[in-house]
Design a protein around this motif. Sequence first.
Motif, PDB file in Angstrom:
ATOM      1  N   TYR A   1       0.848  -1.191   0.000  1.00 43.56           N
ATOM      2  CA  TYR A   1       0.000   0.000   0.000  1.00 43.56           C
ATOM      3  C   TYR A   1       0.888   1.247   0.000  1.00 43.56           C
ATOM      4  CZ  TYR A   1      -3.478   3.470   1.357  1.00 43.56           C
ATOM      5  OH  TYR A   1      -4.275   4.589   1.387  1.00 43.56           O
TER       6      TYR A   1
ATOM      7  N   THR B   1      -9.023  -3.568   9.994  1.00 40.09           N
ATOM      8  CA  THR B   1      -9.554  -2.233   9.692  1.00 40.09           C
ATOM      9  C   THR B   1      -8.801  -1.180  10.508  1.00 40.09           C
ATOM     10  OG1 THR B   1     -11.704  -3.273   9.422  1.00 40.09           O
ATOM     11  CG2 THR B   1     -11.696  -0.882   9.600  1.00 40.09           C
TER      12      THR B   1
ATOM     13  N   ARG C   1      -6.052   5.785  -3.738  1.00 43.02           N
ATOM     14  CA  ARG C   1      -6.194   5.135  -2.429  1.00 43.02           C
ATOM     15  C   ARG C   1      -7.214   3.998  -2.488  1.00 43.02           C
ATOM     16  NH1 ARG C   1      -7.601   9.790   1.005  1.00 43.02           N
ATOM     17  NH2 ARG C   1      -5.608  10.606   0.330  1.00 43.02           N
ATOM     18  N   ILE C   2      -8.355   4.293  -3.108  1.00 48.06           N
ATOM     19  CA  ILE C   2      -9.417   3.281  -3.166  1.00 48.06           C
ATOM     20  C   ILE C   2      -9.019   2.131  -4.093  1.00 48.06           C
ATOM     21  CG2 ILE C   2     -11.778   2.900  -3.995  1.00 48.06           C
ATOM     22  CD1 ILE C   2     -12.532   5.437  -2.543  1.00 48.06           C
TER      23      ILE C   2
ATOM     24  N   LEU D   1      -6.520  -0.035  -2.128  1.00 48.27           N
ATOM     25  CA  LEU D   1      -7.184  -0.813  -1.063  1.00 48.27           C
ATOM     26  C   LEU D   1      -7.997  -1.960  -1.645  1.00 48.27           C
ATOM     27  CD1 LEU D   1      -8.331   2.068   1.343  1.00 48.27           C
ATOM     28  CD2 LEU D   1      -6.616   0.322   1.842  1.00 48.27           C
ATOM     29  N   LYS D   2      -8.602  -1.686  -2.817  1.00 46.76           N
ATOM     30  CA  LYS D   2      -9.441  -2.739  -3.424  1.00 46.76           C
ATOM     31  C   LYS D   2      -8.598  -3.808  -4.123  1.00 46.76           C
ATOM     32  CE  LYS D   2     -13.008  -4.862  -4.681  1.00 46.76           C
ATOM     33  NZ  LYS D   2     -13.600  -5.703  -3.638  1.00 46.76           N
TER      34      LYS D   2
ATOM     35  N   ASN E   1      -4.746  -4.468  -1.740  1.00 44.62           N
ATOM     36  CA  ASN E   1      -5.002  -5.015  -0.397  1.00 44.62           C
ATOM     37  C   ASN E   1      -6.188  -5.978  -0.359  1.00 44.62           C
ATOM     38  OD1 ASN E   1      -3.526  -2.347  -0.020  1.00 44.62           O
ATOM     39  ND2 ASN E   1      -3.411  -3.187   2.031  1.00 44.62           N
TER      40      ASN E   1
ATOM     41  N   LEU F   1      -9.480  -5.586  -0.277  1.00 45.25           N
ATOM     42  CA  LEU F   1     -10.501  -5.339   0.754  1.00 45.25           C
ATOM     43  C   LEU F   1     -11.877  -5.175   0.119  1.00 45.25           C
ATOM     44  CD1 LEU F   1      -8.576  -2.761   2.997  1.00 45.25           C
ATOM     45  CD2 LEU F   1      -8.729  -5.230   3.299  1.00 45.25           C
TER      46      LEU F   1
ATOM     47  N   TYR G   1     -15.774  -3.416  -0.213  1.00 46.17           N
ATOM     48  CA  TYR G   1     -16.282  -2.032  -0.227  1.00 46.17           C
ATOM     49  C   TYR G   1     -16.502  -1.553   1.212  1.00 46.17           C
ATOM     50  CZ  TYR G   1     -17.580  -2.540  -5.242  1.00 46.17           C
ATOM     51  OH  TYR G   1     -17.576  -2.728  -6.602  1.00 46.17           O
TER      52      TYR G   1
ATOM     53  N   GLU H   1     -15.153  -2.611   4.034  1.00 43.75           N
ATOM     54  CA  GLU H   1     -13.900  -2.364   4.784  1.00 43.75           C
ATOM     55  C   GLU H   1     -13.271  -1.034   4.357  1.00 43.75           C
ATOM     56  OE1 GLU H   1     -11.818  -6.610   5.795  1.00 43.75           O
ATOM     57  OE2 GLU H   1     -12.257  -6.250   3.674  1.00 43.75           O
ATOM     58  N   ILE H   2     -13.275  -0.790   3.049  1.00 42.51           N
ATOM     59  CA  ILE H   2     -12.686   0.461   2.547  1.00 42.51           C
ATOM     60  C   ILE H   2     -13.445   1.666   3.110  1.00 42.51           C
ATOM     61  CG2 ILE H   2     -12.201   1.835   0.467  1.00 42.51           C
ATOM     62  CD1 ILE H   2     -11.936  -0.881  -1.054  1.00 42.51           C
TER      63      ILE H   2
ATOM     64  N   VAL I   1     -17.370   4.823  -2.143  1.00 45.28           N
ATOM     65  CA  VAL I   1     -16.324   3.849  -2.493  1.00 45.28           C
ATOM     66  C   VAL I   1     -16.596   3.334  -3.913  1.00 45.28           C
ATOM     67  CG1 VAL I   1     -15.310   1.591  -1.939  1.00 45.28           C
ATOM     68  CG2 VAL I   1     -15.967   3.136  -0.096  1.00 45.28           C
TER      69      VAL I   1
END
Lengths: 250, 195
Positions: free
Chosen positions: B32, B69, B141-142, B145-146, B149, B151, B153, B155-156, B167
């Motif tokens: 990340y 989280t 960033r989104i 994370l998606k 990472n 993750l 929706y 969790e983001i 998101v």
Amino acid sequence: MNCQICLEKINEYLDNELDSKVTNEINLHLENCSSCKTEYEFLKQIIEKANELNVEPPKELKQNVLEKINAKEKTKKIFYFRRIATSLATTAAVLVLIILANNSINVNKLSSQMNTDLVKENETKAEIVIPPENAVSKGSETNSETSKTASANIYTANAMDNSLFQAQDSAKAYEYKYFATFNGNSINNIETIKELIYIGKNDNIYEYKTTLSIKEIEEKLKVFDILLDNSQESLLINSSNYGNIKINIS
Amino acid sequence: MSEQQLIKKAKNGDNDAFSEIMSIYQKRIYNYALKTVGNSDDALDISQEIFLRLYSAIKNFREQSAFSTYLFRIMANCCNDFLKSKRKTSTIPIYNEDEEGNITELNIKDEKNNPETEYQSKELKTLINEAINYIDEDFKRIFILKHINNLSYEEIAEILHIEIGTVKSRLYRAREKIKGYIIKNGNNYSYFKSK
């Protein structure tokens, strides 16, 4: 389902965030629409390849963090011990002050008790030491008065000194009383005073004779708080450096 | 030992347990950071900072949210702080778009020296990597994370304190921007230009 709705929903479809009904509708549409299928395949590739961008973290990452944590904890411990040490020192200082204050209050009480002890001791020693035949009796009254004043000084000083030895046993404190008094006055080496002639040791008392006057002995020994025995013909000095000393004034 | 047990031990000052937690999460944290800041030196520094912040904060973790989280929130904040401080000292290439959201210009470092043809040989992965560096931070960033990472929706949304709808829309925009970058800079994908 038409192409517009399909493309609107395609992202959620790729992320498995749609319910089964809509998912099935899109499945069906993609089978029959090459344009939407191409779009879908392209986005799918982007997502798959993005996931492949993950790399292994450098080995030093974990190592560095653990080293920093250890260093932090060390500093914390030192800081903690320093705090303990500081508070202990403060407590000790307060205790000493309390003890000193207590002793100052009790100085008079303590002095009178010690005075009695010392007088008793001198009486005993006077019995042991045999006064020389040619002992001079004149001037003893004056000397006696000097010694009274001087002995008063000793007791006050001894009472203060004793306060430092509260924690020790009474025997040690008693010994210290003499040591502190004479050591505090920097007693001169008795062996270097040629006018003091060693006679011998009698019942643990080192006996000397001299033709010097009391004043001269005081100056040479640099001891001004000495006592005359009951006969006023000899000086008695008690010191942890020299032991019990008797100087006969001839 | 389960993750929950490790967390409990780490909260009580067990450094071995903390080390185990680092092993579990270090890959996702580092990647990340790497994708967010774009270089491995800064990524390493930030990753270390994230774990040190976690170490100081873990005693206060009240287990009201998932631990992941909680940690990813520290991670996102830490990277954000870094970018803010970096923005003060240097200029980061910014992805530009017109009012309709189309890419109008890309501030690529060596664009003049590297004609479009050079990108033909580049793999899709390289292009995606470049694209991530040039889209603006909210979308980046989104996307990370998606897709880095992995993750959900939900969790983001929890990590970034935003709505799930936000998101979804930002992720959609992020993919569109990345797609646009690839179409513009990779000739192998020129057939998308007509669309």
